[in-house]
Design a protein around this motif. Structure first.
Motif, PDB file in Angstrom:
ATOM      1  N   ARG A  68      18.232 -54.750  46.704  1.00  0.00           N
ATOM      2  CA  ARG A  68      18.152 -56.047  47.625  1.00  0.00           C
ATOM      3  C   ARG A  68      16.873 -56.362  48.169  1.00  0.00           C
ATOM      4  O   ARG A  68      16.236 -55.178  48.458  1.00  0.00           O
ATOM      5  N   THR A  69      16.582 -57.603  48.281  1.00  0.00           N
ATOM      6  CA  THR A  69      15.340 -57.808  49.174  1.00  0.00           C
ATOM      7  C   THR A  69      15.649 -58.806  50.210  1.00  0.00           C
ATOM      8  O   THR A  69      16.714 -59.726  50.247  1.00  0.00           O
ATOM      9  N   GLU A  70      14.941 -58.725  51.330  1.00  0.00           N
ATOM     10  CA  GLU A  70      15.509 -59.834  52.582  1.00  0.00           C
ATOM     11  C   GLU A  70      14.774 -61.002  52.085  1.00  0.00           C
ATOM     12  O   GLU A  70      15.727 -61.937  52.474  1.00  0.00           O
ATOM     13  N   VAL A  71      13.750 -61.334  51.405  1.00  0.00           N
ATOM     14  CA  VAL A  71      13.538 -62.607  50.954  1.00  0.00           C
ATOM     15  C   VAL A  71      13.610 -62.758  49.464  1.00  0.00           C
ATOM     16  O   VAL A  71      13.445 -61.615  48.575  1.00  0.00           O
ATOM     17  N   PRO A  72      14.324 -63.735  49.014  1.00  0.00           N
ATOM     18  CA  PRO A  72      14.446 -63.791  47.671  1.00  0.00           C
ATOM     19  C   PRO A  72      13.285 -63.528  46.578  1.00  0.00           C
ATOM     20  O   PRO A  72      12.242 -64.273  46.838  1.00  0.00           O
ATOM     21  N   ARG A  73      13.489 -62.658  45.558  1.00  0.00           N
ATOM     22  CA  ARG A  73      12.471 -62.224  44.741  1.00  0.00           C
ATOM     23  C   ARG A  73      12.998 -62.324  43.267  1.00  0.00           C
ATOM     24  O   ARG A  73      14.300 -62.634  43.263  1.00  0.00           O
ATOM     25  N   VAL A  74      12.189 -62.409  42.161  1.00  0.00           N
ATOM     26  CA  VAL A  74      12.746 -62.556  40.824  1.00  0.00           C
ATOM     27  C   VAL A  74      11.569 -61.200  40.117  1.00  0.00           C
ATOM     28  O   VAL A  74      10.729 -61.332  40.070  1.00  0.00           O
ATOM     29  N   LEU A  75      12.856 -60.571  39.289  1.00  0.00           N
ATOM     30  CA  LEU A  75      12.195 -59.604  38.604  1.00  0.00           C
ATOM     31  C   LEU A  75      12.479 -59.842  37.055  1.00  0.00           C
ATOM     32  O   LEU A  75      13.851 -60.272  36.853  1.00  0.00           O
ATOM     33  N   ARG A  76      11.432 -59.721  36.175  1.00  0.00           N
ATOM     34  CA  ARG A  76      11.680 -59.885  34.853  1.00  0.00           C
ATOM     35  C   ARG A  76      11.451 -58.489  34.047  1.00  0.00           C
ATOM     36  O   ARG A  76      11.013 -57.854  34.154  1.00  0.00           O
ATOM     37  N   VAL A  77      12.458 -58.448  33.126  1.00  0.00           N
ATOM     38  CA  VAL A  77      12.359 -57.490  32.184  1.00  0.00           C
ATOM     39  C   VAL A  77      12.462 -57.995  30.765  1.00  0.00           C
ATOM     40  O   VAL A  77      13.036 -58.705  30.321  1.00  0.00           O
ATOM     41  N   ARG A  78      11.278 -57.353  29.872  1.00  0.00           N
ATOM     42  CA  ARG A  78      10.890 -57.931  28.740  1.00  0.00           C
ATOM     43  C   ARG A  78      10.908 -56.767  27.803  1.00  0.00           C
ATOM     44  O   ARG A  78       9.954 -55.953  27.809  1.00  0.00           O
ATOM     45  N   ALA A  79      11.603 -56.806  26.472  1.00  0.00           N
ATOM     46  CA  ALA A  79      11.590 -55.990  25.480  1.00  0.00           C
ATOM     47  C   ALA A  79      10.505 -56.559  24.536  1.00  0.00           C
ATOM     48  O   ALA A  79      11.067 -57.592  24.014  1.00  0.00           O
ATOM     49  N   GLU A  80       9.429 -56.117  24.254  1.00  0.00           N
ATOM     50  CA  GLU A  80       8.096 -56.520  23.352  1.00  0.00           C
ATOM     51  C   GLU A  80       8.564 -56.333  22.041  1.00  0.00           C
ATOM     52  O   GLU A  80       7.815 -56.814  21.140  1.00  0.00           O
ATOM     53  N   ASP A  81       9.576 -55.465  21.638  1.00  0.00           N
ATOM     54  CA  ASP A  81       9.718 -55.258  20.185  1.00  0.00           C
ATOM     55  C   ASP A  81      11.144 -55.773  19.546  1.00  0.00           C
ATOM     56  O   ASP A  81      11.296 -55.840  18.586  1.00  0.00           O
ATOM     57  N   ILE A  82      11.331 -56.755  20.429  1.00  0.00           N
ATOM     58  CA  ILE A  82      12.785 -57.500  20.206  1.00  0.00           C
ATOM     59  C   ILE A  82      12.700 -58.816  20.874  1.00  0.00           C
ATOM     60  O   ILE A  82      12.192 -58.614  22.143  1.00  0.00           O
ATOM     61  N   ASP A  83      13.317 -59.725  20.579  1.00  0.00           N
ATOM     62  CA  ASP A  83      13.265 -61.074  21.485  1.00  0.00           C
ATOM     63  C   ASP A  83      14.364 -60.783  22.631  1.00  0.00           C
ATOM     64  O   ASP A  83      15.500 -61.582  22.363  1.00  0.00           O
ATOM     65  N   ALA A  84      14.038 -60.106  23.456  1.00  0.00           N
ATOM     66  CA  ALA A  84      15.119 -59.923  24.703  1.00  0.00           C
ATOM     67  C   ALA A  84      14.334 -59.905  25.985  1.00  0.00           C
ATOM     68  O   ALA A  84      13.391 -59.170  26.195  1.00  0.00           O
ATOM     69  N   VAL A  85      14.697 -60.883  26.813  1.00  0.00           N
ATOM     70  CA  VAL A  85      14.173 -61.146  28.218  1.00  0.00           C
ATOM     71  C   VAL A  85      15.331 -61.144  29.234  1.00  0.00           C
ATOM     72  O   VAL A  85      16.372 -61.718  28.761  1.00  0.00           O
ATOM     73  N   TRP A  86      15.030 -60.506  30.308  1.00  0.00           N
ATOM     74  CA  TRP A  86      16.213 -60.563  31.301  1.00  0.00           C
ATOM     75  C   TRP A  86      15.335 -61.180  32.589  1.00  0.00           C
ATOM     76  O   TRP A  86      14.580 -60.526  32.891  1.00  0.00           O
ATOM     77  N   THR A  87      16.082 -61.851  33.416  1.00  0.00           N
ATOM     78  CA  THR A  87      15.618 -62.381  34.638  1.00  0.00           C
ATOM     79  C   THR A  87      16.563 -62.062  35.833  1.00  0.00           C
ATOM     80  O   THR A  87      17.793 -62.111  35.543  1.00  0.00           O
ATOM     81  N   VAL A  88      16.105 -61.242  36.881  1.00  0.00           N
ATOM     82  CA  VAL A  88      17.124 -60.607  37.683  1.00  0.00           C
ATOM     83  C   VAL A  88      16.789 -61.269  39.038  1.00  0.00           C
ATOM     84  O   VAL A  88      15.415 -60.931  39.674  1.00  0.00           O
ATOM     85  N   ARG A  89      17.663 -61.832  39.741  1.00  0.00           N
ATOM     86  CA  ARG A  89      17.180 -62.475  40.989  1.00  0.00           C
ATOM     87  C   ARG A  89      17.851 -61.763  42.287  1.00  0.00           C
ATOM     88  O   ARG A  89      18.886 -61.126  42.163  1.00  0.00           O
ATOM     89  N   LEU A  90      16.922 -61.190  43.038  1.00  0.00           N
ATOM     90  CA  LEU A  90      17.110 -60.321  44.085  1.00  0.00           C
ATOM     91  C   LEU A  90      17.148 -61.076  45.342  1.00  0.00           C
ATOM     92  O   LEU A  90      16.352 -62.012  45.443  1.00  0.00           O
ATOM     93  N   SER A  91      18.158 -60.597  46.446  1.00  0.00           N
ATOM     94  CA  SER A  91      18.148 -61.135  47.459  1.00  0.00           C
ATOM     95  C   SER A  91      18.928 -60.273  48.413  1.00  0.00           C
ATOM     96  O   SER A  91      19.077 -59.042  48.110  1.00  0.00           O
ATOM     97  N   THR A  92      19.454 -60.489  49.610  1.00  0.00           N
ATOM     98  CA  THR A  92      20.244 -59.787  50.352  1.00  0.00           C
ATOM     99  C   THR A  92      21.697 -59.501  49.878  1.00  0.00           C
ATOM    100  O   THR A  92      22.332 -58.801  50.172  1.00  0.00           O
TER     101      THR A  92
END
Length: 247
Positions: A169-193
């Motif tokens: 969790r984060t005090e200020v909203p942040r966005v973490l992205r996870v990208r698999a480079e050997d396949i078309d797979a991307v995740w967006t993770v929104r972090l907050s309190t």
């Protein structure tokens, strides 16, 4: 992935774990699990296998605690592990598709849940056992199928870290992205309190991106390896390292 595929992976990974543990010896330290020796790893994983087996075999529809860790070591411990692993595989393979029992993450069915969860549990701990053979975790060859790794990242982000107990969790909203480079797979993770919210795809600008082959990302997100690539604000990668442990 289908339930039968998860069971097949569980079968293979458990055998590999036992082989690595036997080769390393139960006194060996486990670099990926600080403070553990191989005996601790084998006792823990074997206990989890028996715990999972009981839900499916005995049709428990509410939470039941495990049997506890055995007072075994050496050859006796490895025999105990192999017997419990085989019973888990056979129980899952022989259970009806509509078996009714307790589970704790979203899944198409309890059987699908337990097959998937135990396949990932055992794969991560197989890697732990191999780390006890010597060398640094980042030097160990990653042998995790791409589709299985992607599924494991899904389970971690949409399952474990969608729960209220997630501490990422984060005090200020942040966005973490996870990208698999050997396949078309991307995740967006929104972090907050609040609880992290994950989505598939690039649905927002990211403050930090973790990128690399799916197998390496999978093990990195389980805190077994360094992240293969970090761009943007590295404090979010550090936050994941410090707060994402699943207990």
């Amino acid at each position: 992935m289908e339930t039968a595929q998860f069971i097949g992976t569980l079968d293979t990974e458990g055998q590999l774990l036992a082989t690595a543990a036997e080769e390393a010896g139960t006194d060996a330290k486990v670099p990926t699990c600080p403070g553990w020796q191989v005996r601790d790893l084998v006792r823990h994983t074997g206990m989890v296998h028996r715990w999972a087996t009981a839900f499916v075999a005995e049709r428990h529809t509410s939470y039941h605690p495990g049997e506890g860790l055995p007072d075994l070591d050496g050859t006796e411990l490895l025999t105990w592990f192999r017997e419990g692993h085989r019973r888990l595989v056979d129980t899952l393979a022989g259970a009806p598709a509509d078996v009714d029992c307790w589970s704790f993450l979203p899944a198409p069915s309890p059987l699908a849940f337990w097959a998937r969860r135990q396949a990932h549990e055992t794969t991560v701990h197989r890697y732990d056992a191999e780390s006890a053979l010597g060398g640094t975790p980042s030097a160990i060859t990653v042998d995790v199928a791409v589709d299985f790794a992607v599924d494991g990242i899904d389970e971690l982000l949409f399952g474990f870290h969608a729960r209220k107990k997630s501490a990422v969790r984060t005090e200020v909203p942040r966005v973490l992205r996870v990208r698999a480079e050997d396949i078309d797979a991307v995740w967006t993770v929104r972090l907050s309190t609040g609880t992290p919210v994950s989505e598939r795809g690039e649905v927002a600008d990211a403050d930090c991106e973790l990128a690399g082959p799916a197998g390496e990302l999978y093990l990195s997100l389980w805190n077994r390896r360094p992240f293969p690539g970090v761009t943007g604000d590295p404090s979010l990668a550090t936050l994941w390292r410090e707060k994402s442990a699943v207990t």
